[in-house]
Design a protein around this motif. Sequence first.
Motif, PDB file in Angstrom:
ATOM      1  N   GLU A  34       0.862  -1.279   0.165  1.00  0.00           N
ATOM      2  CA  GLU A  34       0.180  -0.030   0.063  1.00  0.00           C
ATOM      3  C   GLU A  34       1.003   1.185  -0.030  1.00  0.00           C
ATOM      4  O   GLU A  34       0.564   2.197  -0.774  1.00  0.00           O
ATOM      5  N   VAL A  37       2.034   1.722  -3.560  1.00  0.00           N
ATOM      6  CA  VAL A  37       1.072   2.299  -4.275  1.00  0.00           C
ATOM      7  C   VAL A  37       0.969   3.747  -4.106  1.00  0.00           C
ATOM      8  O   VAL A  37       0.601   4.714  -4.881  1.00  0.00           O
ATOM      9  N   SER A  38       0.898   4.106  -2.794  1.00  0.00           N
ATOM     10  CA  SER A  38       0.578   5.606  -2.525  1.00  0.00           C
ATOM     11  C   SER A  38       1.610   6.396  -2.993  1.00  0.00           C
ATOM     12  O   SER A  38       1.534   7.477  -3.312  1.00  0.00           O
ATOM     13  N   GLN A  41       1.220   6.966  -6.768  1.00  0.00           N
ATOM     14  CA  GLN A  41       0.363   7.779  -7.032  1.00  0.00           C
ATOM     15  C   GLN A  41       0.678   9.295  -6.711  1.00  0.00           C
ATOM     16  O   GLN A  41       0.363  10.243  -7.592  1.00  0.00           O
ATOM     17  N   SER A  42       1.550   9.448  -5.684  1.00  0.00           N
ATOM     18  CA  SER A  42       1.780  10.962  -5.389  1.00  0.00           C
ATOM     19  C   SER A  42       3.018  11.387  -5.975  1.00  0.00           C
ATOM     20  O   SER A  42       2.994  12.676  -6.288  1.00  0.00           O
ATOM     21  N   ALA A  73       1.945  -2.314  -8.230  1.00  0.00           N
ATOM     22  CA  ALA A  73       1.280  -1.017  -8.102  1.00  0.00           C
ATOM     23  C   ALA A  73       0.610  -0.284  -9.351  1.00  0.00           C
ATOM     24  O   ALA A  73      -0.521   0.181  -9.336  1.00  0.00           O
ATOM     25  N   LEU A  77      -3.415   0.768  -9.864  1.00  0.00           N
ATOM     26  CA  LEU A  77      -3.792   2.119  -9.954  1.00  0.00           C
ATOM     27  C   LEU A  77      -4.306   2.366 -11.566  1.00  0.00           C
ATOM     28  O   LEU A  77      -4.706   3.244 -11.895  1.00  0.00           O
ATOM     29  N   HIS A  79      -3.004   1.741 -14.505  1.00  0.00           N
ATOM     30  CA  HIS A  79      -2.127   2.056 -15.755  1.00  0.00           C
ATOM     31  C   HIS A  79      -2.168   0.894 -16.821  1.00  0.00           C
ATOM     32  O   HIS A  79      -2.541  -0.390 -16.249  1.00  0.00           O
TER      33      HIS A  79
END
Length: 301
Positions: A34, A37-38, A41-42, A73, A77, A79
Amino acid sequence: MTKGKQDSSSQLQMIPLDLIEVLNPRERNNRVFEQIVSNIQSLGLKKPVVVTPRRNHEGTRYLLICGEGRLKAFRALGHSEIPAMVVDVDDESAFIMSLTENIARRKFSPLELMGGIRQLQDQGYDKKVIARKTGLSPEYVHGILHLLNDGEERLLMAVGSGRIPLNAAMAISAAGPDNKAVQAAMQDAYESGKLRGAQLIQARRVVERRRVRGKAMGGSMISRKATEGVTTTSLVRNYQREVGRQKQLIRKAEAAQRHLLFIVGALRQILSDENFVNLLRAEHLDTMPQYLAERVWSRGV
């Protein structure tokens, strides 16, 4: 297994996710995943994954060498493509690159690290090459392989978690199954400074578990040599040892129950004396744990 000359050149490409297959899959902690992934994403992808192409009559697909967490990841998300460094290497080189990259980059659990070193040994690499590929010292790799080949999983776990040093573990292993020889090895390790303070206490615990339950942890890391010596005699001996351990636990439980009965009986007797109870109240000592009070004031235990 495909053989071929490794091409050191590489190039960055956008590769469709559905064309990438994981070469050396592994389980990942959900919290760690997680976080990956975070971060992507950021902040975006800081480092591309590494893949190698495989061509057949259906077209080109890619084996993932490094970056399984980033690949998953990207899929999570939504992609459809991921930046990838494409290197042209054979199957064996790809596998070794994947394995050594993971060992060198991430913090392995002890079992994973030992299993990775064993895989490299099974691929035919000696301890010097393994050390160079993983960034570990040759002495450390030699010690780990020695314990692996002896089936010393409990000692390996203790070494990997930092509870006891590798040289002390090797001394204990070299002493064999004889408990007196093991104790002598621990005494020598203490006198030579290999085992001090908390490490000596941890070593004693590991040695006792090893004596009662055996060298192996019962997981997937059990070595080939550890299973070669299994006979009906050893199975019976292990069964008898386990029965003895269970009987010892029962005796301890019975002793604890007798002590509890004695304590409850004594408390009932002294608390029947009103003068004593008044004295306890005056000293603010008239309370007791609920668990004990329920047994003192009930008819049975």
